[in-house]
Every structure is written in structure tokens, then in C-alpha cells.
Design a protein around this motif. Structure first.
Motif, PDB file in Angstrom:
ATOM      1  N   UNK A  45      36.133   1.425 -67.287  1.00 24.01           N
ATOM      2  CA  UNK A  45      36.612   2.506 -66.423  1.00 24.01           C
ATOM      3  C   UNK A  45      35.907   2.511 -65.076  1.00 24.01           C
ATOM      4  N   UNK A  46      34.656   2.090 -65.055  1.00 25.42           N
ATOM      5  CA  UNK A  46      33.825   2.197 -63.850  1.00 25.42           C
ATOM      6  C   UNK A  46      34.444   1.539 -62.615  1.00 25.42           C
ATOM      7  N   UNK A  47      34.932   0.300 -62.680  1.00 27.25           N
ATOM      8  CA  UNK A  47      35.499  -0.317 -61.473  1.00 27.25           C
ATOM      9  C   UNK A  47      36.695   0.463 -60.909  1.00 27.25           C
ATOM     10  N   UNK A  48      37.524   1.013 -61.775  1.00 20.76           N
ATOM     11  CA  UNK A  48      38.680   1.784 -61.304  1.00 20.76           C
ATOM     12  C   UNK A  48      38.224   3.067 -60.629  1.00 20.76           C
ATOM     13  N   UNK A  49      37.232   3.720 -61.196  1.00 21.95           N
ATOM     14  CA  UNK A  49      36.709   4.946 -60.594  1.00 21.95           C
ATOM     15  C   UNK A  49      36.091   4.656 -59.228  1.00 21.95           C
ATOM     16  N   UNK A  50      35.381   3.534 -59.131  1.00 20.37           N
ATOM     17  CA  UNK A  50      34.781   3.160 -57.851  1.00 20.37           C
ATOM     18  C   UNK A  50      35.862   2.828 -56.826  1.00 20.37           C
ATOM     19  N   UNK A  51      36.971   2.271 -57.285  1.00 19.24           N
ATOM     20  CA  UNK A  51      38.103   2.004 -56.389  1.00 19.24           C
ATOM     21  C   UNK A  51      38.710   3.321 -55.905  1.00 19.24           C
ATOM     22  N   UNK A  52      38.821   4.306 -56.797  1.00 19.96           N
ATOM     23  CA  UNK A  52      39.310   5.622 -56.383  1.00 19.96           C
ATOM     24  C   UNK A  52      38.417   6.177 -55.266  1.00 19.96           C
ATOM     25  N   UNK A  53      37.100   6.028 -55.422  1.00 17.02           N
ATOM     26  CA  UNK A  53      36.177   6.522 -54.392  1.00 17.02           C
ATOM     27  C   UNK A  53      36.424   5.823 -53.058  1.00 17.02           C
ATOM     28  N   UNK A  54      36.586   4.516 -53.089  1.00 16.80           N
ATOM     29  CA  UNK A  54      36.828   3.767 -51.852  1.00 16.80           C
ATOM     30  C   UNK A  54      38.144   4.193 -51.210  1.00 16.80           C
ATOM     31  N   UNK A  55      39.171   4.376 -52.027  1.00 16.68           N
ATOM     32  CA  UNK A  55      40.474   4.786 -51.498  1.00 16.68           C
ATOM     33  C   UNK A  55      40.398   6.187 -50.885  1.00 16.68           C
TER      34      UNK A  55
END
Length: 89
Positions: free
Chosen positions: A67-77
Motif C-alpha cells: 500500500x505504501x507506494x500508492x499512498x506516497x503517489x497520492x501525496x505527490x499527486x
């Protein structure tokens, strides 16, 4: 067999973060195409973005490695949305 409540919390936290991100992103896309209520919508967007950031932070505290990489992508977006909006002000 009873489900592990910790895993359930991870999934719920991830889903809340994903929903918060999608809400903020959807509102951002609406603002771009509707300039009539720009000021009002901008404030609403900032509230949604802040809420999404909080949900993502909460989810990261319990996130699985997948889940972590997707959550970090949400933050970047979300950061990109903030930067786009700040450029337009």
C-alpha cells in the motif's frame, strides 16, 4: 477463522486515503473547468486537500508494503495539485 483487525484497519485506512485523494482530485478538475465560482471552490479544494493529506498520513502509519507506494503517489499527486493551484492565484 477471524480476520485480523490490524489488517482490516490497514485496508480501511488505505481506502479512506484513496477516497480523500479522489475527492480532492475530482474537485480540482471541476475548478479548472468552472471559473465562475473559483474563489469559493478554491477554499473547498484546500479543505479537501488538507483532509486527504491527513487521511494519507493516517494510512501510512499502518500501511502494508504494497500500500505504501500508492499512498506516497497520492501525496505527490496532491502536491502537484497544490502547486498548480498556487501558480494560478
Amino acid at each position: 477463522m477471524q480476520r485480523n483487525p490490524y489488517n482490516k484497519n490497514k485496508q480501511e485506512a488505505f481506502q479512506a486515503a484513496q477516497q480523500g485523494f479522489e475527492n480532492a482530485q475530482g474537485l480540482y478538475e471541476t475548478i479548472v473547468s468552472d471559473s465562475a465560482n473559483y474563489g469559493h471552490q478554491l477554499k473547498h479544494l484546500k479543505d479537501e486537500v488538507n483532509e486527504a493529506y491527513q487521511q494519507i498520513e493516517n494510512a501510512l502509519e499502518v500501511a502494508s508494503e504494497t500500500q505504501r507506494p500508492q499512498l506516497e503517489q497520492f501525496q505527490r499527486d496532491l502536491q502537484n495539485i497544490v502547486q498548480e493551484v498556487n501558480l494560478e492565484e
